[in-house]
Design a protein around this motif. Sequence first.
Motif, short mmCIF file in Angstrom:
data_model
loop_
_atom_site.label_atom_id
_atom_site.label_comp_id
_atom_site.label_asym_id
_atom_site.label_seq_id
_atom_site.Cartn_x
_atom_site.Cartn_y
_atom_site.Cartn_z
N GLU A 54 0.81 -1.22 0.00
CA GLU A 54 0.00 0.00 0.00
C GLU A 54 0.85 1.27 0.00
OE1 GLU A 54 -0.77 -2.57 2.35
OE2 GLU A 54 -2.11 -3.29 0.75
N GLY A 55 2.15 1.13 0.26
CA GLY A 55 3.03 2.31 0.34
C GLY A 55 3.92 2.25 1.58
N ILE A 56 4.13 3.38 2.22
CA ILE A 56 4.99 3.45 3.41
C ILE A 56 4.13 3.38 4.67
CG2 ILE A 56 6.68 4.85 4.68
CD1 ILE A 56 7.32 6.19 1.92
N ASP A 57 4.48 2.48 5.57
CA ASP A 57 3.79 2.38 6.86
C ASP A 57 4.37 3.46 7.78
OD1 ASP A 57 2.75 1.74 9.34
OD2 ASP A 57 2.96 -0.43 9.08
N THR A 58 3.84 4.67 7.66
CA THR A 58 4.42 5.81 8.38
C THR A 58 4.30 5.68 9.89
OG1 THR A 58 2.36 7.04 8.02
CG2 THR A 58 4.16 7.47 6.50
N GLU A 59 3.22 5.07 10.35
CA GLU A 59 3.04 4.92 11.81
C GLU A 59 4.14 4.02 12.40
OE1 GLU A 59 1.07 6.67 13.85
OE2 GLU A 59 0.69 7.75 11.99
N LYS A 60 4.45 2.95 11.67
CA LYS A 60 5.50 2.02 12.14
C LYS A 60 6.86 2.72 12.15
CE LYS A 60 7.32 -2.63 11.24
NZ LYS A 60 7.22 -3.83 10.37
N LEU A 61 7.14 3.49 11.08
CA LEU A 61 8.41 4.20 11.00
C LEU A 61 8.50 5.28 12.08
CD1 LEU A 61 11.12 4.67 9.60
CD2 LEU A 61 9.95 6.08 7.90
N LYS A 62 7.40 5.96 12.32
CA LYS A 62 7.38 7.02 13.34
C LYS A 62 7.73 6.46 14.72
CE LYS A 62 4.25 10.27 12.73
NZ LYS A 62 2.96 11.02 12.73
N LYS A 63 7.24 5.25 15.01
CA LYS A 63 7.53 4.62 16.31
C LYS A 63 9.00 4.23 16.43
CE LYS A 63 2.89 2.75 17.06
NZ LYS A 63 2.03 1.58 16.83
N GLN A 64 9.64 3.94 15.29
CA GLN A 64 11.02 3.43 15.32
C GLN A 64 12.09 4.47 14.99
OE1 GLN A 64 11.33 -0.28 13.05
NE2 GLN A 64 9.25 -0.87 13.62
N ILE A 65 11.68 5.66 14.52
CA ILE A 65 12.65 6.64 14.00
C ILE A 65 13.72 7.03 15.03
CG2 ILE A 65 11.23 8.70 14.53
CD1 ILE A 65 13.41 8.20 11.37
N ASN A 66 13.33 7.12 16.31
CA ASN A 66 14.31 7.55 17.31
C ASN A 66 15.31 6.45 17.69
OD1 ASN A 66 13.43 10.22 17.48
ND2 ASN A 66 11.79 9.67 18.89
N SER A 67 15.08 5.24 17.19
CA SER A 67 16.05 4.16 17.45
C SER A 67 16.97 3.97 16.24
CB SER A 67 15.32 2.85 17.78
OG SER A 67 14.55 2.43 16.66
N ILE A 68 16.81 4.82 15.22
CA ILE A 68 17.69 4.75 14.04
C ILE A 68 18.82 5.75 14.23
CG2 ILE A 68 17.82 5.05 11.53
CD1 ILE A 68 14.81 4.42 11.39
N ARG A 69 20.02 5.21 14.45
CA ARG A 69 21.19 6.07 14.68
C ARG A 69 22.15 5.95 13.51
NH1 ARG A 69 19.99 9.90 17.63
NH2 ARG A 69 22.22 10.38 17.73
N ILE A 70 22.54 7.08 12.96
CA ILE A 70 23.44 7.08 11.81
C ILE A 70 24.74 7.78 12.20
CG2 ILE A 70 23.70 7.84 9.41
CD1 ILE A 70 20.45 7.57 9.56
N SER A 71 25.84 7.16 11.81
CA SER A 71 27.15 7.74 12.12
C SER A 71 28.08 7.54 10.92
CB SER A 71 27.74 7.09 13.38
OG SER A 71 27.83 5.68 13.20
N PHE A 72 29.22 8.20 10.98
CA PHE A 72 30.20 8.11 9.90
C PHE A 72 31.57 7.76 10.47
CE2 PHE A 72 26.87 10.99 8.53
CZ PHE A 72 26.57 10.50 7.28
N GLN A 73 32.23 6.81 9.82
CA GLN A 73 33.59 6.44 10.25
C GLN A 73 34.51 6.46 9.05
OE1 GLN A 73 33.84 2.83 12.64
NE2 GLN A 73 31.81 3.19 13.49
N LEU A 74 35.70 6.99 9.24
CA LEU A 74 36.66 7.10 8.14
C LEU A 74 37.12 5.71 7.70
CD1 LEU A 74 37.97 9.50 6.61
CD2 LEU A 74 40.00 9.10 8.00
N ASN A 75 37.05 5.48 6.40
CA ASN A 75 37.56 4.23 5.82
C ASN A 75 39.03 4.44 5.49
OD1 ASN A 75 38.35 2.25 3.89
ND2 ASN A 75 36.23 1.86 3.36
N PRO A 76 39.94 3.71 6.17
CA PRO A 76 41.38 3.94 5.94
C PRO A 76 41.83 3.63 4.51
CG PRO A 76 41.01 2.02 7.36
CD PRO A 76 39.70 2.69 7.18
N GLU A 77 41.11 2.74 3.84
CA GLU A 77 41.49 2.38 2.47
C GLU A 77 41.12 3.46 1.46
OE1 GLU A 77 40.08 -1.48 1.31
OE2 GLU A 77 40.92 -2.44 3.09
N THR A 78 39.93 4.04 1.60
CA THR A 78 39.47 5.05 0.64
C THR A 78 39.80 6.48 1.10
OG1 THR A 78 37.30 5.25 1.69
CG2 THR A 78 37.54 3.59 -0.06
N GLY A 79 40.07 6.63 2.41
CA GLY A 79 40.32 7.97 2.95
C GLY A 79 39.05 8.79 3.07
#
Length: 229
Positions: A54-79
Amino acid sequence: MKKITIAIDGFSSCGKSTMAKDLAREIGYIYIDSGAMYRAVTLYSMENGIFTAEGIDTEKLKKQINSIRISFQLNPETGRPDTYLNGINVEKKIRTMEVSSRVSPIAALDFVREAMVAQQQEMGKAKGIVMDGRDIGTTVFPDAELKIFVTASPEIRAQRRYDELKAKGEEAGFDEILENVKQRDYIDQNREVSPLRKADDALLLDNSHMTISQQKEWLAEQFEKVCKS
């Protein structure tokens, strides 16, 4: 030299991320790929049953959004930094056409943008960062000392994306990519929350016919000007 915040906004497949990563590396700043953050949320949604028939289950995503953590780490091979979703490296997964074709509707959700902007602003508190995306100069860092808005024709952007995918050995059709580029442009410019637009004080860079080295030179000049002022 004082540390500043650099906001690079613009259309998809303009080479914003490559430009921002290279600039950050050359001036010793931290690079934050905001587009990768929305791609990571899209991947999470794909892997956790949030996309339905049917599309995007926005209610389900809304309940889980605060448990989605995004971070960045330097890749020594690619710099260059790799994107991590809840501690797992997802850099390759988030660059597929499947994610590309689904990211704009996820990024248009107000509660998703609110959560990502909060994470981005937290990352940028100490200055000395380069961040690229769609609403960095208008919403995330409206007080950024240097704002750049990047554009290029849809056909040139589609060709760049096509070449990038072919180089990775992935199947891709030019017409499909061009259609995806145009759809993303429309959604990005017409969404209700933080639509893609050039900030009044942003410098316009049309890189349709510029080489990478010409872009680097232009960016370095703008950075020097702002830091000396």
